[in-house]
Scaffold this active site. Sequence first.
Site, PDB file in Angstrom:
ATOM      1  CG  ASN A  88      -1.690   1.248   1.406  1.00 13.84           C
ATOM      2  OD1 ASN A  88      -1.882   2.006   0.453  1.00 13.84           O
ATOM      3  ND2 ASN A  88      -2.154   1.511   2.615  1.00 13.84           N
ATOM      4  CD1 TRP A  89       3.251   0.912  -2.894  1.00 18.27           C
ATOM      5  CD2 TRP A  89       3.595   2.182  -4.707  1.00 18.27           C
ATOM      6  NE1 TRP A  89       3.980   0.172  -3.791  1.00 18.27           N
ATOM      7  CE2 TRP A  89       4.203   0.912  -4.914  1.00 18.27           C
ATOM      8  CE3 TRP A  89       3.669   3.130  -5.721  1.00 18.27           C
ATOM      9  CZ2 TRP A  89       4.896   0.609  -6.079  1.00 18.27           C
ATOM     10  CZ3 TRP A  89       4.347   2.826  -6.882  1.00 18.27           C
ATOM     11  CH2 TRP A  89       4.959   1.567  -7.059  1.00 18.27           C
ATOM     12  CE  LYS A  90       0.348   3.357   4.747  1.00 18.80           C
ATOM     13  NZ  LYS A  90       0.265   3.451   6.174  1.00 18.80           N
ATOM     14  CG  HIS A 146      -5.521   1.663   5.072  1.00 23.11           C
ATOM     15  ND1 HIS A 146      -5.093   2.613   5.972  1.00 23.11           N
ATOM     16  CD2 HIS A 146      -4.488   0.790   4.915  1.00 23.11           C
ATOM     17  CE1 HIS A 146      -3.851   2.332   6.336  1.00 23.11           C
ATOM     18  NE2 HIS A 146      -3.456   1.233   5.703  1.00 23.11           N
ATOM     19  CD  GLU A 198      -2.741   5.340   6.716  1.00 25.02           C
ATOM     20  OE1 GLU A 198      -2.719   5.440   5.473  1.00 25.02           O
ATOM     21  OE2 GLU A 198      -1.820   4.815   7.374  1.00 25.02           O
ATOM     22  CD  GLU A 250      -3.450  -2.901   7.185  1.00 24.74           C
ATOM     23  OE1 GLU A 250      -2.314  -3.080   6.747  1.00 24.74           O
ATOM     24  OE2 GLU A 250      -4.108  -1.887   6.932  1.00 24.74           O
ATOM     25  N   GLY A 271       2.420   1.889  10.725  1.00 24.05           N
ATOM     26  CA  GLY A 271       3.326   3.019  10.587  1.00 24.05           C
ATOM     27  C   GLY A 271       3.971   3.443  11.893  1.00 24.05           C
ATOM     28  CB  SER A 329       5.367  -2.095  11.850  1.00 28.60           C
ATOM     29  OG  SER A 329       4.864  -0.786  12.097  1.00 28.60           O
ATOM     30  N   GLY A 364       2.988  -1.286   4.280  1.00 27.32           N
ATOM     31  CA  GLY A 364       3.002   0.154   4.008  1.00 27.32           C
ATOM     32  C   GLY A 364       4.421   0.629   3.748  1.00 27.32           C
ATOM     33  N   GLY A 365       5.065   1.156   4.777  1.00 26.16           N
ATOM     34  CA  GLY A 365       6.396   1.755   4.630  1.00 26.16           C
ATOM     35  C   GLY A 365       7.408   0.898   3.880  1.00 26.16           C
TER      36      GLY A 365
HETATM   37  C1  PEP Z   1      -0.554  -0.128   5.950  1.00 22.14           C
HETATM   38  O1  PEP Z   1      -0.566   1.020   5.579  1.00 22.14           O
HETATM   39  O2  PEP Z   1      -1.464  -0.883   5.615  1.00 22.14           O
HETATM   40  C2  PEP Z   1       0.544  -0.590   6.792  1.00 22.14           C
HETATM   41  C3  PEP Z   1       0.469  -1.777   7.317  1.00 22.14           C
HETATM   42  O3  PEP Z   1       1.583   0.287   6.997  1.00 22.14           O
HETATM   43  P1  PEP Z   1       2.994  -0.045   7.688  1.00 22.14           P
HETATM   44  O4  PEP Z   1       3.499  -1.331   7.072  1.00 22.14           O
HETATM   45  O5  PEP Z   1       3.874   1.124   7.354  1.00 22.14           O
HETATM   46  O6  PEP Z   1       2.747  -0.188   9.134  1.00 22.14           O
END
Ligand code: PEP
Length: 252
Positions: free
Chosen positions: A9-11, A97, A99, A169, A175, A215, A236-237
């Site tokens: 997920n590049w956000k 998600h 966010e 999640e 994040g 994470s 994500g990251g």
């Molecule tokens: C996400 O945005 O779905 C996510 C899991 O982010 P991260 O891996 O950065 O925690």
Amino acid sequence: MRKKIVAGNWKMNMNFDETKKLIKGIKKGTKKKVGKNTRVIIAPSFVNLQTALKRTKKSKIEVASQNMHQSKSGAFTGEISADMLTSLGLDLVILGHSERREYFGETDEILAKKVTTALENKLETIFCFGEVLEDRKSENHFNVVESQLKKGLFHLKKGDFSKIVLAYEPVWAIGTGETASPEQAQEMHAFIREIIAKEYGSEVAENISILYGGSVKPANAKEIFSKPDVDGGLIGGAALKADDFIAIIKSI
Ligand code: PEP
């Protein structure tokens, strides 16, 4: 056998040039070495979806949208419809998600509508859900997750529900650098499968892929993915660096 999935997920990251570069790197790293039962998905921003689709055509990489609107069309300035996505050639969308829930007011009710619209338009849906830290601390996390699943998805008929990919999640792990332990992930994933089995039967529960997100990085992916009810990850990251993303894919 249920599919293993690693989805990035590049956000709101990666401009046009960065998108092309990152895809090139992921393509290179996934040319061989990705098992037949493993799916690799990336979710760039709306404006870069078309480029992403074009550049991943002859590869193992699938492209997903990070969101879409629940309505067919109309006066919703700035929004994107399911039809707009499928007309590009897209067949995957991420919904729910944390966010989107937190910053854009997406409630369980809105998400239930979005899921219906996505499936009506033949968009396979990666449905995200998970508890916040207070829920975990007060040991209310199982109730919250059950409620999110019921309200967001259980209006679906069995055949449609089977087209969903789940992404658990825990919000406190997204994040933040904090990860659920492999045992915490397994415990929740097993619980999720149990609820699904009660509603849709054990065959559906056994066949649905449940991803963990929060994470995940090269250093912890292998241990998390080794748990029997964890079928991969939503990243994500660590999905923004080709080497890290590839290392995570390889640890499936
Ligand atoms: C996400 O945005 O779905 C996510 C899991 O982010 P991260 O891996 O950065 O925690």
